[in-house]
Design a protein around this motif. Structure first.
Motif: not given
Length: 747
Positions: A656-669, A671-677
């Motif tokens: 199981m590999d799980a990440y919480s959400s993260y921003y894709v841009d420097e202004p932090n506008t 956000e990509i949601g969490a995923r579990t694979v």
């Protein structure tokens, strides 16, 4: 923006692990050895190592049957990696350089068999079938590895030894016409061992134009000169052909066209020839002394195309829609040569190592037009024909490094080992532009160090800590951009200083028994500060305000804080569990110069964004991003793997590999949601005859066909609609459920 809990809670987490360890008194550690090395792994042990490290065995890599290195490294706390297509992987440690994505160095030193290797894109490629071990050193690591070890190092040792005697054949098939074939022959006697291995990996790829092929020939000859010395020659030659398409623009295309049939990548059609050659001499001397000598050469010859052709050279120019029509051919040659020597001495009260590192690296860029074309539909005299064969770039850079480094280890008291490391680098850069008859040079003197200690709380439990530094020297293009391209928008800055990082960490490692099961564990809290950060005065991938010149300056800063935990139960049990967890909070501590570009960057500049016509104009929104979270740094990452052996020879592995959400841009506008694979592997190993082995496996990645993004990034208004939103980001969509199956025979 996300905010972390800070060091008090992290220290509490570390204290919890300490409480579970059942510590008791320990005896004197006995003879002290220096295990640090940039050449070999024969000194590998963690008993009195003051830094957070993680080692993955080659056996583990082989048993995982992975297609790329990312699938292996995701089980190492603190690592994030950017994987696109064709096996192209960029490794990041503790959030350093996660915000950059256009070919910059990753801030991580990558060393293979003592050879510091990196490709022109900052990516790393390695024959996965030729790995003896992977060691990850986290934190500033320039005290051993020099330039670009801002956040750590990845040290890979390739296979060797008498265990490779005999023959091995492998074949694999998988999704998207993935195929792998391997053949190896080895020999061993009392005074030498040798092997040669050839392999091919290829795939059509999931994404449009993402096919790749990688051919490897590698081998090693180890000669035991006498009872106390050996000489090892190793080589690895590879040819890789790969395309690079796979990105889509915006979340709508990610849903409707995830394989990216629309659009053309800026750079494509890579043909890469790599060659790595080294010779190492090792001598064990009386009194616990050892001498290592290493000479190496690493070649990277990369050919590729850039700049899609949009218009013909006709009058008037005609629009070009051919997806394979490109205007510029690029020929890049990189040669890294070097010599290292390390001398170490062990003792009951003190041990030390003294070393020398000499490098002579050269980089040649040559570009020319491939076709006749015009750059725009305008018939103006300012839009001349660019003719095929015209050389538009021809430059040469020579980088010389003269460095000395060393380590002292001593015991000021029973159970306590203190470690001091130091390194001094003299770097000299010489640049020549053959088209402009231009010569430039610059040199730097940089000192790096580590202070650390290890205290034996018990026979099997240690507490460790260190403060270490890393650095990165400015590049020629950062130093002399305006001199090299006087008609451009970027001014030179020869006064740039090397970037610096300072890492502090406190950890606990050892072995314990919980629930009747033996565990290995390593837990650490850390803080990494990056200062004198070289950034553009216009911000990342943006433009300066009209009438102003952009310039690279030491004006940025970032900080990463976190907690890392690795726990592994006894692998010999019927059920074995591996746990890797990372808590990471990475933020900009200085970033007051970001310009968000809206509209058409090739259009006319307007100062007021409220009157912007995005199709023909662009404007810049000035932002101060100090305190923002660094893109692509999930706050939580958890990797769990469970091995179950239901019967002799059978192993079932679930991951199981799980990440919480993260921003894709420097202004932090955005956000990509969490995923579990979830991934699964079924393996059957058996023996036949006296010493023959056979193995069969089936691997399924993303078992539940989870829809998520391999990577997402953005920094400006990509679709030129005057708004920066999720439709402007570049996305590589995960291919979904993927299977691989294979058979190997060793005899």
């Amino acid at each position: 923006m996300r905010r972390g809990c800070g060091f008090p809670v992290l220290a509490g987490a570390l204290g919890s692990v300490l409480a579970l360890s059942g510590v008791s008194a320990a005896d004197n550690l006995g003879v002290i050895y220096v295990e640090s090395t940039t050449i070999d792994d024969r000194f590998e042990q963690k008993r009195d190592e003051p830094s957070n490290t993680r080692t993955i065995s080659g056996e583990k890599v082989d048993e995982s049957h992975v297609e790329n290195l990312q699938q292996v490294l995701q089980s190492v706390p603190g690592i994030t990696s950017e994987f696109t297509s064709g096996g192209n992987l960029k490794i990041h440690i503790r959030g350093v350089e996660n915000q950059r994505y256009m070919g910059e160095k990753p801030g991580v030193a990558v060393v293979i068999d003592g050879v510091p290797v990196f490709e022109r894109t900052g990516a790393v490629n390695i024959d996965l079938d030729n790995i003896e071990s992977i060691k990850v050193v986290k934190g500033g690591a320039s005290y051993l590895f020099g330039d670009d070890a801002l956040a750590g190092a990845v040290i890979i040792t390739t296979k060797r030894g008498a265990k490779l005697a005999g023959y091995r054949l492998e074949a694999e098939r998988g999704s998207f016409n993935y195929q792998k074939y391997l053949a190896r022959a080895g020999y061993a006697s009392d005074n030498m061992n040798a092997h040669v291995q050839v392999s091919r990996r290829e795939s059509d790829g999931y994404w449009f134009q993402s096919e790749y092929r990688a051919d490897y020939v590698d081998g090693k000859l180890q000669w035991y000169v006498d009872d106390s010395s050996d000489l090892t020659f190793g080589f690895e030659a590879s040819n890789r052909k790969k395309d690079s398409h796979g990105s889509v623009e915006g979340v709508t295309q990610a849903e409707t066209d995830p394989q990216s049939y629309e659009g053309r990548d800026y750079a494509r059609m890579y043909d890469v020839d790599l060659g790595k050659y080294y010779l190492t001499y090792a001598k064990d001397l009386d009194g616990g002394k050892n001498l290592l000598l290493n000479a190496y050469q690493y070649n990277d010859h990369t050919r590729f195309v850039t700049a899609p052709q949009n218009y013909t050279a006709d009058t008037p120019p005609q629009i070009v829609t051919d997806v394979n029509a490109y205007t510029t051919g690029n020929d890049y040659k990189q040669v890294q040569r070097g010599v290292k020597s390390e001398y170490r001495s062990a003792g009951t009260g003190m041990a030390w190592m003294a070393a020398l590192d000499l490098r002579d690296n050269t980089y040649r860029n040559y570009t020319k037009y491939l076709v006749d074309f015009k750059s725009s539909p305008s018939p103006s005299p300012l839009n001349p024909i660019r003719y095929a064969g015209t050389v538009v770039g021809d430059d040469f850079t020579r980088e010389q490094v003269h460095a000395v480094y060393g380590e002292i280890k001593f015991q000021p008291a029973d159970r306590f080992t203190f470690t001091v490391n130091g390194r001094y680098d003299h770097l000299a850069l010489d640049y020549e532009d053959y088209l402009a008859a231009l010569k430039l040079d610059k040199s730097f003197n940089v000192t790096s160090w580590r202070l650390g200690g290890n205290y034996a709380l018990a026979d099997t439990v240690d507490i460790y800590g260190n403060v270490s530094t890393g650095f990165r020297a400015p590049s020629i293009s950062q130093l002399f951009a305006g001199t090299i391209s006087p008609t451009g928008k970027t001014a030179s800055n020869p006064d740039l200083r090397p970037e610096q990082s300072l890492n502090m960490e406190l950890g606990l490692r050892g072995r314990g028994n919980w629930g009747g099961v033996d565990w290995d564990f390593d837990a650490a809290i850390f803080q990494l500060e990056r200062d004198d950060y070289i950034m553009s005065t216009a911000g990342q991938y943006s433009l300066p305000v009209s009438g102003e010149l952009e310039q690279y300056q030491n004006i940025g800063g970032m900080r990463s804080r976190g907690f890392e935990l690795a726990m592994n139960s006894d692998r010999e049990r019927k059920v074995a569990l591996n746990v890797a967890y990372t808590y990471l909070l990475s933020e900009f501590t200085r970033y007051d110069n970001f310009n968000l570009l809206l509209g058409n960057r090739y259009g006319t500049y307007v100062a007021d964004c409220s009157i912007l016509n995005p199709a023909t104009q662009y404007c810049l929104q000035s932002m101060n991003l100090t305190g923002n979270v660094i893109p692509r740094t999930p706050q939580h990452h958890l990797n769990l793997s469970l091995d179950y052996r239901p019967a002799r020879g059978w192993t079932v592995t679930g991951e199981m590999d799980a990440y919480s959400s993260y921003y894709v841009d420097e202004p932090n506008t955005i956000e990509i949601g969490a995923r579990t694979v979830f991934n699964a592997l079924l393996r059957y190993d058996t023996r036949f005859g006296a010493a023959n082995k056979a193995s069969f496996f089936v691997r399924i990645d993303n078992v539940f066909d989870e829809h998520y993004y391999n990577t997402a990034r953005g920094s400006s208004d990509g679709n030129k609609d005057g708004v920066f939103d999720a439709e402007d980001i570049s996305i590589v969509v995960n291919p979904g459920r993927v299977w691989t199956a294979g058979l190997s025979v060793q005899f």
